[in-house]
Design a protein around this motif. Structure first.
Motif, short mmCIF file in Angstrom:
data_model
loop_
_atom_site.label_atom_id
_atom_site.label_comp_id
_atom_site.label_asym_id
_atom_site.label_seq_id
_atom_site.Cartn_x
_atom_site.Cartn_y
_atom_site.Cartn_z
N CYS A 130 -1.27 -0.41 -10.50
CA CYS A 130 -2.48 0.33 -10.16
C CYS A 130 -2.54 1.62 -11.00
CB CYS A 130 -2.51 0.66 -8.68
SG CYS A 130 -4.06 1.38 -8.11
N TYR A 131 -3.74 1.95 -11.43
CA TYR A 131 -3.97 3.19 -12.19
C TYR A 131 -4.26 4.32 -11.21
CZ TYR A 131 -6.07 6.54 -15.38
OH TYR A 131 -6.36 7.69 -16.10
N GLN A 132 -3.46 5.37 -11.29
CA GLN A 132 -3.57 6.55 -10.43
C GLN A 132 -3.80 6.18 -8.95
OE1 GLN A 132 -6.62 9.09 -12.12
NE2 GLN A 132 -5.25 9.84 -13.74
N PRO A 133 -2.86 5.48 -8.35
CA PRO A 133 -3.01 5.14 -6.92
C PRO A 133 -2.86 6.39 -6.05
CG PRO A 133 -0.82 4.54 -7.69
CD PRO A 133 -1.56 5.00 -8.90
N TYR A 178 -7.53 1.91 -21.16
CA TYR A 178 -8.86 1.93 -20.54
C TYR A 178 -8.94 2.90 -19.36
CZ TYR A 178 -10.26 -2.16 -23.26
OH TYR A 178 -10.58 -3.02 -24.29
N LYS A 179 -7.78 3.41 -18.91
CA LYS A 179 -7.73 4.32 -17.75
C LYS A 179 -8.39 3.71 -16.52
CE LYS A 179 -7.58 8.51 -20.57
NZ LYS A 179 -6.12 8.64 -20.40
N ALA A 180 -8.06 2.47 -16.29
CA ALA A 180 -8.60 1.74 -15.13
C ALA A 180 -7.72 0.53 -14.84
CB ALA A 180 -10.04 1.30 -15.38
N SER A 181 -7.82 0.04 -13.64
CA SER A 181 -7.10 -1.18 -13.25
C SER A 181 -7.97 -1.97 -12.29
CB SER A 181 -5.74 -0.84 -12.59
OG SER A 181 -5.94 -0.06 -11.42
N THR A 225 -6.94 4.44 -1.85
CA THR A 225 -7.26 3.49 -2.91
C THR A 225 -7.61 2.13 -2.31
OG1 THR A 225 -5.79 4.59 -4.49
CG2 THR A 225 -6.33 2.28 -4.93
N VAL A 226 -8.65 1.51 -2.83
CA VAL A 226 -9.08 0.21 -2.31
C VAL A 226 -8.30 -0.90 -3.02
CG1 VAL A 226 -11.37 1.01 -1.69
CG2 VAL A 226 -10.97 0.08 -3.99
N GLU A 227 -8.23 -2.04 -2.37
CA GLU A 227 -7.45 -3.16 -2.92
C GLU A 227 -8.03 -3.68 -4.22
OE1 GLU A 227 -4.54 -4.18 -1.69
OE2 GLU A 227 -4.77 -2.53 -0.27
N ALA A 228 -9.33 -3.51 -4.43
CA ALA A 228 -9.96 -4.00 -5.66
C ALA A 228 -9.45 -3.28 -6.90
CB ALA A 228 -11.48 -3.85 -5.56
N ALA A 273 0.81 -1.23 0.00
CA ALA A 273 0.00 0.00 0.00
C ALA A 273 0.84 1.27 0.00
CB ALA A 273 -0.93 0.00 1.22
N LEU A 274 2.15 1.15 0.08
CA LEU A 274 3.02 2.33 0.02
C LEU A 274 2.94 3.00 -1.34
CD1 LEU A 274 5.14 3.99 1.55
CD2 LEU A 274 6.88 2.40 0.71
N MET A 275 2.50 2.26 -2.36
CA MET A 275 2.38 2.83 -3.69
C MET A 275 1.35 3.96 -3.71
SD MET A 275 0.39 -0.45 -5.41
CE MET A 275 0.81 0.00 -7.08
N ASP A 276 0.41 3.97 -2.77
CA ASP A 276 -0.60 5.04 -2.72
C ASP A 276 0.04 6.38 -2.35
OD1 ASP A 276 -2.29 2.95 -3.22
OD2 ASP A 276 -3.09 2.83 -1.18
N GLU A 277 0.92 6.37 -1.36
CA GLU A 277 1.57 7.61 -0.94
C GLU A 277 2.52 8.12 -2.03
OE1 GLU A 277 3.83 9.48 2.98
OE2 GLU A 277 3.78 7.31 2.69
N ILE A 278 3.19 7.20 -2.71
CA ILE A 278 4.09 7.61 -3.79
C ILE A 278 3.28 8.19 -4.96
CG2 ILE A 278 5.74 6.72 -5.48
CD1 ILE A 278 6.54 4.64 -3.33
#
Length: 341
Positions: free
Chosen positions: A287-290, A329-332, A294-297, A252-257
């Motif tokens: 992940c797209y735009q984390p 698709y601008k989604a993940s 951001t939720v795990e889904a 989940a560190l990718m969210d802060e980055i």
């Protein structure tokens, strides 16, 4: 045969039979012993003139006792005779003695076929209630490799070869990293400043590396995966940001980055929790735009990257196509699946 010895034994037997009580049946009749087969005398002559004598229990015992087992020492396969301890005549059954086995050494064809398709411990057998020595030693070896993977460190030489700089999380040591996952999801203040000063802003794709729970996975796989991913993205004309390495990071560190760099897609190569089959398994989280929250889904993962799973070079090339699809698709995650459907 020593006739004097035979005479002595015969006299002892007659004296023994003469000491019977009145209630017991007499055996002093002149009937040969061999005909009744109630007393067995075995004489074995050796070169040293020594004799071994094996005598069955006295016929005066009439209780239901277990069978007496007599072994022929001169037989190499130890054939076995069973004689009854009662007045009944002994059985003529002769059965060879075989070594007792808890489990056959040879496994069935179905187990052999299954072992070709899985590294799991199947058909390894046992010794009594315990695993066999070879199986137990292999288990201990795999367990030690898993511990080394968690407590190990990625070498400076590898980071220099990949030309990446290193940042840290709020974790101070390995024990805290294992017991406090939340601290591994946040960067230290010094690391935030270093990332903002060295990394390009708003990259299309930001690649980050971390030992996670297996430094061995990074040592063994990350170079091939990273270089193959770089080549794949360059061939697709997709911009790559400044790659860096995070010590003791969580997924989940990718969210802060993502918040710091405003990256469109983040690819996070991280060592996975080791098991007793492989301690070198690495995963790639995408992940797209984390962003924080951001939720795990919304995350995607390509896991089991190692020499016994997905080959590292193949994984790197495949990740490039996944990133291309996410940008299109601008989604993940589940959002990408919905849009594709």
């Amino acid at each position: 045969m020593n006739e004097q010895l035979v005479s002595m034994i015969t006299q002892l037997v007659i004296e023994k039979m003469g000491n019977q009580t009145p209630d017991e049946p007499s055996h002093e009749t002149a009937v040969p012993i061999e005909d009744h087969k109630e007393i067995l005398i075995k004489l074995q002559a050796k070169e040293t003139s020594e004799a071994n004598i094996v005598a069955s229990p006295s016929a005066i015992e009439r209780s239901n006792e277990p069978l007496i087992k007599l072994y022929h020492s001169e037989s190499h396969n130890h054939e076995q005779l069973y004689y009854s301890a009662s007045n009944n005549e002994p059985t003529d059954t002769m059965a060879p003695i075989t070594a007792f086995k808890f489990e056959e050494d040879e496994v069935s064809e179905s187990v052999q076929a299954a072992k070709k398709h899985t590294p799991a411990r199947i058909g390894v057998g046992r010794a009594g209630t315990r695993p066999k020595t070879k199986t137990w030693l292999k288990f201990r070896l795999d367990h030690a490799a898993a511990v080394d993977a968690v407590y190990g460190e990625v070498t400076e030489g590898l980071l220099q070869k990949l030309d990446v700089f290193q940042v840290t999380t709020r974790v101070t040591d390995k024990e805290e990293y294992i017991t406090r996952p939340d601290l591994g999801r946040r960067l230290s203040d010094e690391s935030k400043t270093l990332i903002q000063s060295k990394c390009a802003k708003n990259p299309k794709v930001q690649i980050i590396l971390s030992n996670g729970l297996s430094a061995s996975a990074i040592e063994e796989n990350v170079q091939d995966v990273y270089l193959a991913l770089q080549q794949s993205l360059n061939n697709l004309n997709i911009e790559i940001g400044t790659t860096f390495y995070i010590d003791k990071g969580r997924v989940a560190l990718m969210d802060e980055i993502g918040e710091l760099l405003q990256a469109e897609v983040i690819v996070y190569l991280i060592g996975e929790r080791p098991g007793l089959v492989s301690a070198e398994s690495m995963s790639a989280y995408i992940c797209y735009q984390p962003r924080i929250g951001t939720v795990e889904a919304d995350r995607m993962v390509v896991s089991n990257i190692h020499k016994g799973g997905i080959p590292p070079l193949e994984a790197g090339a495949y990740l490039g196509t996944v990133v291309q699809k996410i940008l299109h698709y601008k989604a993940s995650g589940v959002g990408l699946v919905a849009k594709e459907g």
